[in-house]
Design a protein around this motif. Structure first.
Motif, PDB file in Angstrom:
ATOM      1  N   TYR A 124      35.845  28.818  38.817  1.00  0.00           N
ATOM      2  CA  TYR A 124      36.374  29.503  37.890  1.00  0.00           C
ATOM      3  C   TYR A 124      35.530  30.538  37.260  1.00  0.00           C
ATOM      4  CZ  TYR A 124      40.283  30.051  34.429  1.00  0.00           C
ATOM      5  OH  TYR A 124      41.419  30.855  33.737  1.00  0.00           O
ATOM      6  N   PHE A 125      34.646  30.102  36.414  1.00  0.00           N
ATOM      7  CA  PHE A 125      33.780  31.474  35.777  1.00  0.00           C
ATOM      8  C   PHE A 125      32.664  31.933  36.776  1.00  0.00           C
ATOM      9  CE2 PHE A 125      35.226  28.838  32.199  1.00  0.00           C
ATOM     10  CZ  PHE A 125      35.795  29.665  31.203  1.00  0.00           C
ATOM     11  N   GLY A 126      32.285  31.485  37.901  1.00  0.00           N
ATOM     12  CA  GLY A 126      31.394  31.930  38.744  1.00  0.00           C
ATOM     13  C   GLY A 126      32.295  33.097  39.494  1.00  0.00           C
ATOM     14  N   THR A 127      33.367  32.456  39.768  1.00  0.00           N
ATOM     15  CA  THR A 127      34.426  33.809  40.829  1.00  0.00           C
ATOM     16  C   THR A 127      34.553  34.949  39.791  1.00  0.00           C
ATOM     17  OG1 THR A 127      34.982  31.875  42.284  1.00  0.00           O
ATOM     18  CG2 THR A 127      36.294  33.938  42.220  1.00  0.00           C
ATOM     19  N   TYR A 128      34.833  34.428  38.725  1.00  0.00           N
ATOM     20  CA  TYR A 128      35.437  35.623  37.680  1.00  0.00           C
ATOM     21  C   TYR A 128      34.260  36.599  37.509  1.00  0.00           C
ATOM     22  CZ  TYR A 128      37.017  37.922  33.270  1.00  0.00           C
ATOM     23  OH  TYR A 128      37.342  38.844  32.263  1.00  0.00           O
ATOM     24  N   ASP A 129      33.098  36.139  37.167  1.00  0.00           N
ATOM     25  CA  ASP A 129      31.996  36.752  36.875  1.00  0.00           C
ATOM     26  C   ASP A 129      31.591  37.578  38.041  1.00  0.00           C
ATOM     27  OD1 ASP A 129      29.731  37.967  35.759  1.00  0.00           O
ATOM     28  OD2 ASP A 129      28.526  36.151  35.943  1.00  0.00           O
TER      29      ASP A 129
ATOM     30  N   GLY B 253      43.139  36.435  37.904  1.00  0.00           N
ATOM     31  CA  GLY B 253      44.180  35.688  38.812  1.00  0.00           C
ATOM     32  C   GLY B 253      43.491  35.254  40.066  1.00  0.00           C
ATOM     33  N   LEU B 254      42.663  35.954  40.597  1.00  0.00           N
ATOM     34  CA  LEU B 254      42.035  35.519  41.790  1.00  0.00           C
ATOM     35  C   LEU B 254      41.041  34.397  41.605  1.00  0.00           C
ATOM     36  CD1 LEU B 254      41.089  38.729  43.600  1.00  0.00           C
ATOM     37  CD2 LEU B 254      43.051  37.298  43.940  1.00  0.00           C
ATOM     38  N   SER B 255      40.343  34.242  40.352  1.00  0.00           N
ATOM     39  CA  SER B 255      39.546  33.133  40.161  1.00  0.00           C
ATOM     40  C   SER B 255      40.120  31.818  39.797  1.00  0.00           C
ATOM     41  CB  SER B 255      38.585  33.423  38.914  1.00  0.00           C
ATOM     42  OG  SER B 255      39.431  33.537  37.594  1.00  0.00           O
ATOM     43  N   GLY B 256      41.506  31.858  39.149  1.00  0.00           N
ATOM     44  CA  GLY B 256      42.127  30.762  39.219  1.00  0.00           C
ATOM     45  C   GLY B 256      42.684  30.183  40.550  1.00  0.00           C
ATOM     46  N   VAL B 257      42.919  31.200  41.404  1.00  0.00           N
ATOM     47  CA  VAL B 257      43.535  30.925  42.861  1.00  0.00           C
ATOM     48  C   VAL B 257      42.135  30.260  43.574  1.00  0.00           C
ATOM     49  CG1 VAL B 257      44.104  31.659  45.181  1.00  0.00           C
ATOM     50  CG2 VAL B 257      45.216  32.436  43.061  1.00  0.00           C
TER      51      VAL B 257
ATOM     52  N   ALA C 170      42.352  46.475  31.632  1.00  0.00           N
ATOM     53  CA  ALA C 170      43.244  45.180  31.493  1.00  0.00           C
ATOM     54  C   ALA C 170      43.551  44.912  32.810  1.00  0.00           C
ATOM     55  CB  ALA C 170      44.310  45.455  30.502  1.00  0.00           C
ATOM     56  N   LEU C 171      43.964  45.854  33.757  1.00  0.00           N
ATOM     57  CA  LEU C 171      44.502  45.686  35.219  1.00  0.00           C
ATOM     58  C   LEU C 171      43.381  44.917  35.782  1.00  0.00           C
ATOM     59  CD1 LEU C 171      46.343  45.964  37.337  1.00  0.00           C
ATOM     60  CD2 LEU C 171      45.537  48.244  37.747  1.00  0.00           C
ATOM     61  N   TRP C 172      42.253  45.298  35.816  1.00  0.00           N
ATOM     62  CA  TRP C 172      41.104  44.759  36.485  1.00  0.00           C
ATOM     63  C   TRP C 172      40.821  43.118  35.987  1.00  0.00           C
ATOM     64  CZ3 TRP C 172      41.653  46.429  40.937  1.00  0.00           C
ATOM     65  CH2 TRP C 172      41.325  47.836  41.249  1.00  0.00           C
ATOM     66  N   LEU C 173      40.889  43.143  34.838  1.00  0.00           N
ATOM     67  CA  LEU C 173      40.727  41.708  34.182  1.00  0.00           C
ATOM     68  C   LEU C 173      41.589  40.803  34.821  1.00  0.00           C
ATOM     69  CD1 LEU C 173      39.847  42.733  30.369  1.00  0.00           C
ATOM     70  CD2 LEU C 173      38.120  42.111  32.218  1.00  0.00           C
ATOM     71  N   CYS C 174      42.935  41.424  34.634  1.00  0.00           N
ATOM     72  CA  CYS C 174      44.355  40.639  35.379  1.00  0.00           C
ATOM     73  C   CYS C 174      43.815  40.058  36.701  1.00  0.00           C
ATOM     74  CB  CYS C 174      45.325  41.458  35.320  1.00  0.00           C
ATOM     75  SG  CYS C 174      46.287  41.341  33.736  1.00  0.00           S
ATOM     76  N   VAL C 175      43.318  40.973  37.399  1.00  0.00           N
ATOM     77  CA  VAL C 175      43.042  40.695  39.214  1.00  0.00           C
ATOM     78  C   VAL C 175      41.961  39.647  39.259  1.00  0.00           C
ATOM     79  CG1 VAL C 175      42.009  41.856  41.118  1.00  0.00           C
ATOM     80  CG2 VAL C 175      43.852  43.053  39.789  1.00  0.00           C
ATOM     81  N   ALA C 176      40.979  40.001  38.410  1.00  0.00           N
ATOM     82  CA  ALA C 176      39.651  38.889  38.575  1.00  0.00           C
ATOM     83  C   ALA C 176      39.980  37.700  37.913  1.00  0.00           C
ATOM     84  CB  ALA C 176      38.391  39.651  37.560  1.00  0.00           C
TER      85      ALA C 176
END
Length: 312
Positions: free
Chosen positions: A193-198, A224-228, A216-222
């Motif tokens: 989760y955190f590794g992908t987000y970083d 969301g994808l880290s959760g997936v 904020a848009l890029w934070l949402c993308v990062a």
């Protein structure tokens, strides 16, 4: 001595900021994602084959129990999920600062280790909370029509009633049912989760920019994808956890443990069964984690700006 006291005060403030931001992120994510979580649990615990997929499950719940049934069990995680996210982001932030202080540069591996540490610690809260939530979510999920009299082995009026009845029937160990499989899920899940987000945030940052300044848009993308990514890597553990925690709700217990649950589930549906409900989970994962990470990041950004203004 004065400098040391100042450093300790600053570190304590940073921990507080992580916890507060995590709390608000948890509440925001829960409001967005709980209906999807109800679908996931219903699909995972369906041993009769009545649900053909997330859409059909959604229709069945709304038609037979009403739209409010999608929010069954939400009271249980409302405070718990906020507390979990506060612990997760608090522990992750503290661990990252410790790792960074012992290294020349911040690495993605640090984010994975810090996330895994946070996942392990928050499991102590997560396991009993998700046990109560899952038990409440599967209530009313019976093959018997609503106009027929039907006796179930668990009939909970709410979260506290569920706690009392589980404790009365199974003792303190009953409230910790599924702790082992929860740890198996949470430790790698939060690492990814955190590794992908970083990793994603580093890729999105422009030359000379900082991760915490991303729009904020890029934070949402990062987020969301880290959760997936996290769910894709650990979903079978969650499937087994749901079955173990709800075992015995609608009849005699079926499983003697994790391996027995794996064996019987595989016999019933082969490998595909371990991914039942994944579509509903991924539909939930992106918006929930997009909202969670963005809320946390924006609150921390607000706190940091306040600190910077004090220094001017």
């Amino acid at each position: 001595p004065t400098r040391r006291s100042s450093d300790l005060s600053h570190d304590f403030n940073r921990v507080q900021m992580d916890f507060v931001a995590g709390w608000f992120g948890g509440v925001a994510g829960l409001v967005v994602g709980h209906p999807f979580d109800t679908l996931k649990v219903r699909l995972q615990t369906d041993t009769t084959g009545r649900y053909r997929g997330a859409v059909q499950c959604f229709r069945h719940i709304v038609q037979s129990e009403g739209a409010r049934a999608l929010y069954k069990g939400m009271a249980s995680p409302m405070l718990g999920m906020a507390a979990i996210n506060a612990v997760v982001f608090g522990v992750q932030g503290s661990t990252m600062r410790w790792l960074s202080s012992h290294s020349d540069q911040r690495r993605v591996a640090h984010s994975f280790v810090a996330g895994a540490m946070a996942g392990g610690i928050q499991s102590l809260i997560c396991c009993p909370m998700e046990l109560i939530k899952a038990r409440l979510q599967v209530q009313g999920d019976s093959v018997v029509p609503r106009d027929h009299h039907h006796h179930t082995t668990a009939n909970y009026a709410g979260p506290w009633d569920a706690v009392k009845k589980i404790y009365s029937a199974e003792g303190i160990r009953g409230l910790g049912r599924g702790m082992t499989i929860t740890l198996w899920r949470e430790v790698p899940a939060f690492g990814f989760y955190f590794g992908t987000y970083d990793l994603l945030c580093r890729q999105l940052v422009r030359d000379g920019g900082e991760v915490h300044d991303l729009p904020a848009l890029w934070l949402c993308v990062a987020g969301g994808l880290s959760g997936v990514a996290s769910w894709c890597m650990t979903y079978p553990f969650d499937f087994i956890k749901s079955r173990i925690q709800t075992d015995g709700v609608h009849g005699p217990p079926q499983y003697r443990g994790i391996l027995d649950c794996c064996r019987k589930s595989y016999t019933a549906g082969k490998l595909r069964i371990f991914f039942r409900g994944l579509n509903a989970t991924l539909l939930r994962a992106f918006p929930v984690n997009a909202v969670t990470f963005t809320t946390v990041a924006m609150i921390l950004r607000y706190f940091r700006r306040g600190e910077e203004e004090k220094l001017l």
